[in-house]
Design an enzyme around this catalytic site. Structure first.
Site, PDB file in Angstrom:
ATOM      1  N   VAL A 135      10.329   8.021  -7.103  1.00  0.00           N
ATOM      2  CA  VAL A 135      11.113   6.869  -6.667  1.00  0.00           C
ATOM      3  C   VAL A 135      11.605   6.147  -7.926  1.00  0.00           C
ATOM      4  CG1 VAL A 135      11.116   4.716  -5.372  1.00  0.00           C
ATOM      5  CG2 VAL A 135       9.754   6.652  -4.553  1.00  0.00           C
ATOM      6  N   HIS A 142       7.450   1.308 -10.774  1.00  0.00           N
ATOM      7  CA  HIS A 142       6.310   0.811 -10.000  1.00  0.00           C
ATOM      8  C   HIS A 142       5.025   1.166 -10.708  1.00  0.00           C
ATOM      9  CE1 HIS A 142       7.733   4.740  -8.618  1.00  0.00           C
ATOM     10  NE2 HIS A 142       6.458   5.081  -8.497  1.00  0.00           N
ATOM     11  N   ARG A 159       0.841  -1.204   0.000  1.00  0.00           N
ATOM     12  CA  ARG A 159       0.000   0.000   0.000  1.00  0.00           C
ATOM     13  C   ARG A 159       0.875   1.254   0.000  1.00  0.00           C
ATOM     14  NH1 ARG A 159      -5.130  -1.596   0.213  1.00  0.00           N
ATOM     15  NH2 ARG A 159      -5.411  -3.687   1.080  1.00  0.00           N
ATOM     16  N   HIS A 182       1.252   2.096 -10.145  1.00  0.00           N
ATOM     17  CA  HIS A 182       0.247   2.524  -9.169  1.00  0.00           C
ATOM     18  C   HIS A 182      -1.079   1.880  -9.575  1.00  0.00           C
ATOM     19  CE1 HIS A 182       2.369   6.251  -7.558  1.00  0.00           C
ATOM     20  NE2 HIS A 182       3.035   6.086  -8.683  1.00  0.00           N
TER      21      HIS A 182
HETATM   22  P1  5GP Z   1       6.067   8.166  -8.200  1.00  0.00           P
HETATM   23  O1  5GP Z   1       5.776   9.635  -8.069  1.00  0.00           O
HETATM   24  O2  5GP Z   1       7.555   7.887  -8.173  1.00  0.00           O
HETATM   25  O3  5GP Z   1       5.357   7.540  -9.351  1.00  0.00           O
HETATM   26  O4  5GP Z   1       5.405   7.499  -6.929  1.00  0.00           O
HETATM   27  C1  5GP Z   1       6.105   7.163  -5.764  1.00  0.00           C
HETATM   28  C2  5GP Z   1       5.074   6.722  -4.744  1.00  0.00           C
HETATM   29  O5  5GP Z   1       5.741   6.055  -3.710  1.00  0.00           O
HETATM   30  C3  5GP Z   1       4.296   7.879  -4.119  1.00  0.00           C
HETATM   31  O6  5GP Z   1       2.900   7.685  -4.343  1.00  0.00           O
HETATM   32  C4  5GP Z   1       4.681   7.803  -2.639  1.00  0.00           C
HETATM   33  O7  5GP Z   1       3.603   8.114  -1.776  1.00  0.00           O
HETATM   34  C5  5GP Z   1       5.119   6.352  -2.495  1.00  0.00           C
HETATM   35  N1  5GP Z   1       6.128   6.142  -1.466  1.00  0.00           N
HETATM   36  C6  5GP Z   1       7.293   6.850  -1.319  1.00  0.00           C
HETATM   37  N2  5GP Z   1       8.002   6.370  -0.287  1.00  0.00           N
HETATM   38  C7  5GP Z   1       7.277   5.323   0.219  1.00  0.00           C
HETATM   39  C8  5GP Z   1       7.513   4.421   1.309  1.00  0.00           C
HETATM   40  O8  5GP Z   1       8.517   4.463   2.022  1.00  0.00           O
HETATM   41  N3  5GP Z   1       6.549   3.479   1.531  1.00  0.00           N
HETATM   42  C9  5GP Z   1       5.432   3.382   0.762  1.00  0.00           C
HETATM   43  N4  5GP Z   1       4.559   2.423   1.068  1.00  0.00           N
HETATM   44  N5  5GP Z   1       5.183   4.216  -0.267  1.00  0.00           N
HETATM   45  C10 5GP Z   1       6.105   5.187  -0.530  1.00  0.00           C
END
Ligand code: 5GP
Length: 116
Positions: free
Chosen positions: A97, A101, A30, A103
């Protein structure tokens, strides 16, 4: 060598996360800052920083992201109403990150695909 992110530590269970699925290829947990009632990140266990770094060797793991997304959507009870799968790449998408990944977001109407 690409630099590891916090997601590698989650995959190895070195730091806490609400992991809801894991197998030899992918891990799902999650999101720490959910944008909808269901907001789950599905990640390949191997570190791939961005979609730009994907190779044919990754096809099995990346295909698994979709079969696991479909299973989780059913488990969450959102499959019939629908949901959105998002994968960001680099600066213009807002990727934060650098371990790719998917979502999985759902549980409410999600509105238009892109903010203006
Ligand atoms: P991006 O913007 O890279 O597509 O999404 C990164 C996602 O990783 C964000 O929705 C953020 O809330 C989630 N996220 C970042 N750090 C952590 C973490 O330590 N644990 C979890 N469960 N989610 C994280």
């Amino acid at each position: 060598m690409a630099e590891e992110t916090i997601f590698s530590k989650i995959i190895r269970r070195e730091i806490p996360a609400d992991i809801i699925y894991q197998d030899d290829l992918v891990t799902a947990f999650r999101d720490i800052s959910p944008q909808a009632p269901s907001h789950i990140l599905i990640v390949p266990n191997v570190l791939i920083p961005t979609v730009n770094d994907v190779t044919a060797e990754n096809e099995l793991a990346l295909g698994r992201l979709f079969t696991v997304a479909a299973k989780i959507a059913k488990d969450e009870g959102i499959a019939e109403d629908g949901y959105r799968l998002i994968m960001n790449c680099n600066r213009h998408s807002g990727q934060e990150v650098f371990h790719i990944h998917m979502h999985l977001v759902g549980g409410r109407p999600l509105g238009p695909l892109l903010a203006k």
